[in-house]
Motif scaffolding. Structure first.
Motif, PDB file in Angstrom:
ATOM      1  N   CYS A 103     -13.139  -1.284  -6.098  1.00 49.66           N
ATOM      2  CA  CYS A 103     -12.105  -0.691  -6.943  1.00 49.66           C
ATOM      3  C   CYS A 103     -11.329   0.286  -6.047  1.00 49.66           C
ATOM      4  N   PRO A 104     -10.275  -0.184  -5.395  1.00 47.36           N
ATOM      5  CA  PRO A 104      -9.671   0.593  -4.312  1.00 47.36           C
ATOM      6  C   PRO A 104      -8.603   1.579  -4.763  1.00 47.36           C
ATOM      7  N   MET A 105      -8.367   2.569  -3.907  1.00 46.15           N
ATOM      8  CA  MET A 105      -7.116   3.309  -3.951  1.00 46.15           C
ATOM      9  C   MET A 105      -6.063   2.410  -3.303  1.00 46.15           C
ATOM     10  N   ILE A 106      -4.800   2.585  -3.684  1.00 44.32           N
ATOM     11  CA  ILE A 106      -3.751   1.664  -3.236  1.00 44.32           C
ATOM     12  C   ILE A 106      -2.652   2.426  -2.507  1.00 44.32           C
ATOM     13  N   ARG A 107      -2.296   1.915  -1.311  1.00 44.75           N
ATOM     14  CA  ARG A 107      -1.118   2.393  -0.594  1.00 44.75           C
ATOM     15  C   ARG A 107      -0.186   1.204  -0.388  1.00 44.75           C
ATOM     16  N   TYR A 108       1.106   1.475  -0.343  1.00 41.20           N
ATOM     17  CA  TYR A 108       2.074   0.391  -0.198  1.00 41.20           C
ATOM     18  C   TYR A 108       3.218   0.828   0.711  1.00 41.20           C
ATOM     19  N   GLN A 109       3.928  -0.157   1.245  1.00 45.35           N
ATOM     20  CA  GLN A 109       5.064   0.091   2.127  1.00 45.35           C
ATOM     21  C   GLN A 109       6.257   0.547   1.301  1.00 45.35           C
ATOM     22  N   PRO A 114       3.102   5.531   0.823  1.00 43.15           N
ATOM     23  CA  PRO A 114       2.556   6.446  -0.182  1.00 43.15           C
ATOM     24  C   PRO A 114       1.375   5.834  -0.941  1.00 43.15           C
ATOM     25  N   TYR A 115       0.577   6.720  -1.521  1.00 41.67           N
ATOM     26  CA  TYR A 115      -0.481   6.297  -2.441  1.00 41.67           C
ATOM     27  C   TYR A 115       0.137   6.032  -3.805  1.00 41.67           C
ATOM     28  N   LEU A 116      -0.437   5.079  -4.507  1.00 43.03           N
ATOM     29  CA  LEU A 116      -0.022   4.841  -5.884  1.00 43.03           C
ATOM     30  C   LEU A 116      -0.853   5.766  -6.767  1.00 43.03           C
ATOM     31  N   GLY A 117      -0.207   6.741  -7.369  1.00 46.17           N
ATOM     32  CA  GLY A 117      -0.935   7.724  -8.165  1.00 46.17           C
ATOM     33  C   GLY A 117      -1.040   9.045  -7.434  1.00 46.17           C
ATOM     34  N   ALA A 118      -1.695   9.995  -8.062  1.00 45.23           N
ATOM     35  CA  ALA A 118      -1.741  11.358  -7.533  1.00 45.23           C
ATOM     36  C   ALA A 118      -2.809  11.550  -6.467  1.00 45.23           C
ATOM     37  N   SER A 119      -3.863  10.714  -6.467  1.00 43.80           N
ATOM     38  CA  SER A 119      -4.991  10.906  -5.550  1.00 43.80           C
ATOM     39  C   SER A 119      -4.678  10.368  -4.159  1.00 43.80           C
ATOM     40  N   SER A 120      -5.391  10.896  -3.174  1.00 46.08           N
ATOM     41  CA  SER A 120      -5.279  10.406  -1.802  1.00 46.08           C
ATOM     42  C   SER A 120      -6.622  10.581  -1.103  1.00 46.08           C
ATOM     43  N   LEU A 121      -6.826   9.822  -0.035  1.00 44.91           N
ATOM     44  CA  LEU A 121      -8.085   9.888   0.707  1.00 44.91           C
ATOM     45  C   LEU A 121      -8.106  11.124   1.601  1.00 44.91           C
ATOM     46  N   ARG A 122      -9.230  11.834   1.573  1.00 47.39           N
ATOM     47  CA  ARG A 122      -9.396  12.976   2.473  1.00 47.39           C
ATOM     48  C   ARG A 122     -10.091  12.558   3.757  1.00 47.39           C
ATOM     49  N   SER A 144       2.837 -12.732 -10.580  1.00 45.72           N
ATOM     50  CA  SER A 144       1.609 -12.887 -11.366  1.00 45.72           C
ATOM     51  C   SER A 144       0.508 -13.543 -10.537  1.00 45.72           C
ATOM     52  N   ARG A 145       0.898 -14.573  -9.751  1.00 48.19           N
ATOM     53  CA  ARG A 145      -0.094 -15.304  -8.951  1.00 48.19           C
ATOM     54  C   ARG A 145      -0.705 -14.408  -7.881  1.00 48.19           C
ATOM     55  N   CYS A 146       0.120 -13.637  -7.184  1.00 45.27           N
ATOM     56  CA  CYS A 146      -0.395 -12.731  -6.149  1.00 45.27           C
ATOM     57  C   CYS A 146      -1.251 -11.630  -6.760  1.00 45.27           C
ATOM     58  N   THR A 147      -0.851 -11.150  -7.929  1.00 45.38           N
ATOM     59  CA  THR A 147      -1.650 -10.122  -8.623  1.00 45.38           C
ATOM     60  C   THR A 147      -3.024 -10.677  -8.973  1.00 45.38           C
ATOM     61  N   GLN A 148      -3.042 -11.888  -9.522  1.00 45.55           N
ATOM     62  CA  GLN A 148      -4.315 -12.512  -9.878  1.00 45.55           C
ATOM     63  C   GLN A 148      -5.188 -12.741  -8.651  1.00 45.55           C
ATOM     64  N   GLY A 149      -4.570 -13.233  -7.588  1.00 45.87           N
ATOM     65  CA  GLY A 149      -5.334 -13.489  -6.370  1.00 45.87           C
ATOM     66  C   GLY A 149      -5.945 -12.225  -5.800  1.00 45.87           C
ATOM     67  N   ALA A 187       1.767  -3.497  -6.013  1.00 41.80           N
ATOM     68  CA  ALA A 187       0.789  -2.406  -6.117  1.00 41.80           C
ATOM     69  C   ALA A 187       0.646  -1.943  -7.563  1.00 41.80           C
ATOM     70  N   GLU A 188       1.779  -1.781  -8.251  1.00 33.86           N
ATOM     71  CA  GLU A 188       1.748  -1.331  -9.648  1.00 33.86           C
ATOM     72  C   GLU A 188       1.074  -2.358 -10.548  1.00 33.86           C
TER      73      GLU A 188
END
Length: 545
Positions: A149-155, A465-473, A133-138, A165-166
């Motif tokens: 408002c970013p797109m998100i990628r995670y390890q 991977p990207y979180l969600g269906a979208s990705s950067l072109r 919760s603390r890291c999410t808030q930060g 990420a979620e």
């Protein structure tokens, strides 16, 4: 999407993680059926698995020469059978894998049953809820402050990175009005990484000013405690190093120690030129006015000179006292080269040097253990005996295995250590503050390669991977990096250089901590402490032992 292949790969990974040697596969009724579907007996024999047993069998013989790989469903019956097994172990070491989630209370029961400490690993890592919760808030606070408002990628190899990420994505979706910023042509990107993918970087001695200060003296909220420095004056027992208010520090924080020596000399010479002369005459109102006008600037410069001369002097004393030039050269060899014969000789030689500190001796063995974890001629047991002969504390000796469990080959999602040919390096040492050569700064953090691939559009979606269906072109322009488990000042230098050398790219680095070696090892030890709930300093819980 082949389920059979996925299960086979999972079982192969379990067997591989146990290392070389003869093994027994300990299963229950259900997992026996699963293994028989995906593996033939001849295939699994080739992986040094020579015996197959049921956990509920009462007639098994004790075979201490075998390693046990336990693959079980997390049922109450299986947990009880496993508790009985650990109280009277029949095999030398146990690697425990469950086919699904197991409760923390059951993990605790297993840990308590392991009185003989035969469990090498229980698979499973998760966040401690308040720290997630603390890291999410930060993170969301920083995004709001930056108006991103970013797109998100995670390890992908880190469940913790995915969980964070979620959580961030959930907040952005829930509070969509707050994140309704002006759209840019290329959306910003948040990249979430895990410290365990690169345990080498926080173990290395550093040679740039900011990183060196943090490693040797400790930098906490821009403050340095110098109270233990021999002969320190009262007004210099605690000093502040802030790039916002200290021009010399701002201009030098990323320069190496040799350059700092030259610049501190220039600062002193400049100070001497501007210093008011002792016999300065104040005969007129104009003289007095000029003196008053210049005095605050002189006083500020005097404080700056005193502070940095003291800090650099103490760094120089520690470098000499602990023989850090020699130690660092071997550290760099371990981190960057692939010459096992040379590495083992150099590590052993330094372990026998009484001037090498306990911390530096242990970090050399840790780097050796990570670098040559699966080398056929590893001398790690011998090095551990050498640490014991030196009188190194049991706590420090335990840290060696803990670091491997935290960031060893079976944990990493990337190829941190790529074998390369040994490079012939002319050894050059410096006296006092002169000439730290490149031999001491060969290493580049894994983060450098990750960001370089990201900027070039080559970072693999299969690993990040990207979180969600979208990705950067298009190539990302605004990149925010968050490292679960903490970042380092060496990685901050990497980001600084990428920002400076890559036009159009803006990178911000953050993490759950800014580590030096001591703080990193504290986190590692918390991660592997012998209890049911093992929480790392970053807020993670780990059930690895």
């Amino acid at each position: 999407m082949n389920v059979t292949l996925a299960v086979k790969q999972y079982i192969s990974k379990m067997i591989e993680n146990s290392g070389p040697g003869m093994k027994v596969l300990l299963m229950d009724k259900e997992t026996t059926s699963i293994v028989s579907v995906v593996y033939t007996q001849s295939e699994i024999l080739q992986k040094e698995v020579y015996l197959f047993e049921r956990i509920d069998s009462q007639n098994r013989d004790s075979m201490k020469h075998l390693k046990a790989i336990c693959f079980l469903r997390p049922t109450k019956e299986n947990v009880q059978h496993l508790i009985q097994e650990l109280r009277r172990p029949k095999y030398s070491v146990y690697f425990i894998y469950f086919s699904n989630v197991i409760s923390k209370s059951e993990i605790k029961s297993l840990a308590e049953a392991d009185e003989q400490e035969v469990v090498a690993e229980v698979q499973g890592r998760t966040w401690e809820p308040t720290m997630l919760s603390r890291c999410t808030q930060g993170l969301t606070s920083v995004l709001l402050a930056l108006k991103k408002c970013p797109m998100i990628r995670y390890q992908l190899s880190s469940d913790m990175a995915k969980n964070l990420a979620e959580n961030v994505k959930r907040i952005i979706t829930k509070e969509y009005e707050l994140f309704d910023f002006r759209k840019t042509e290329v959306p910003p990107l948040l990249l979430i990484l895990d410290r365990s993918d690169d345990a080498i970087t926080p173990l290395l001695n550093q040679w740039t000013y900011q990183a060196m200060v943090h490693e040797l003296l400790g930098l906490n909220n821009n403050r340095i405690d110098l109270s233990r420095v021999p002969g320190i004056s009262k007004d210099l027992r605690e000093v502040v190093l802030s790039a916002e208010n200290d021009e010399f520090y701002a201009n030098n924080l990323y320069l190496n120690f040799g350059e700092i020596g030259t610049n501190i000399k220039n600062l002193m010479e400049d100070f001497q030129k501007k210093k008011p002369k002792g016999q300065q005459k104040l005969e007129s109102i104009a003289d007095m006015k000029a003196f008053v006008d210049n005095y605050p600037q002189f006083k500020k410069m005097s404080g700056t000179v005193s502070k940095h001369v003291t800090v650099v002097g103490e760094l120089s004393r520690l470098v000499s006292e602990r023989q850090l030039m020699e130690v660092s050269e071997v550290e760099q060899e371990l981190a960057c080269q692939n010459d096992h014969s040379s590495a083992q000789q150099n590590v052993r030689r330094l372990l026998q040097n009484p001037r090498v500190s306990e911390l530096d001796a242990v970090r050399l063995v840790m780097l050796y253990a990570l670098r040559y974890e699966r080398h056929s001629s590893s001398i790690l047991p011998s090095l551990m005996e050498e640490l014991s002969r030196r009188g190194v504390s049991e706590r420090y000796r335990r840290m060696v295995q803990s670091v491997v469990e935290y960031g060893g080959k079976r944990i990493r999602g990337s190829d941190l250590i790529t074998p390369t040919d040994a490079v012939a390096i002319t050894k050059q040492f410096f006296k006092g503050l002169k000439g730290v050569e490149n031999v001491y700064t060969q290493h580049q953090p894994l983060l450098h390669d990750t960001l370089d691939q990201l900027i070039k559009g080559r970072l693999k979606d299969s690993q990040f991977p990207y979180l969600g269906a979208s990705s950067l072109r298009d190539r990302p322009q605004d990149i925010m990096v968050f490292v679960i488990g903490g970042a380092t000042y060496e990685e901050a230098l990497t980001v600084f250089n990428l920002n400076r050398n890559t036009p159009g790219i803006r990178i911000v680095l953050g993490g759950s901590a800014i580590h030096n070696t001591k703080s990193f090892l504290e986190e590692v030890m918390l991660a592997s402490s012998h209890s049911g709930d093992r929480a790392q300093g970053s807020g993670r819980h780990s059930t690895r032992r």
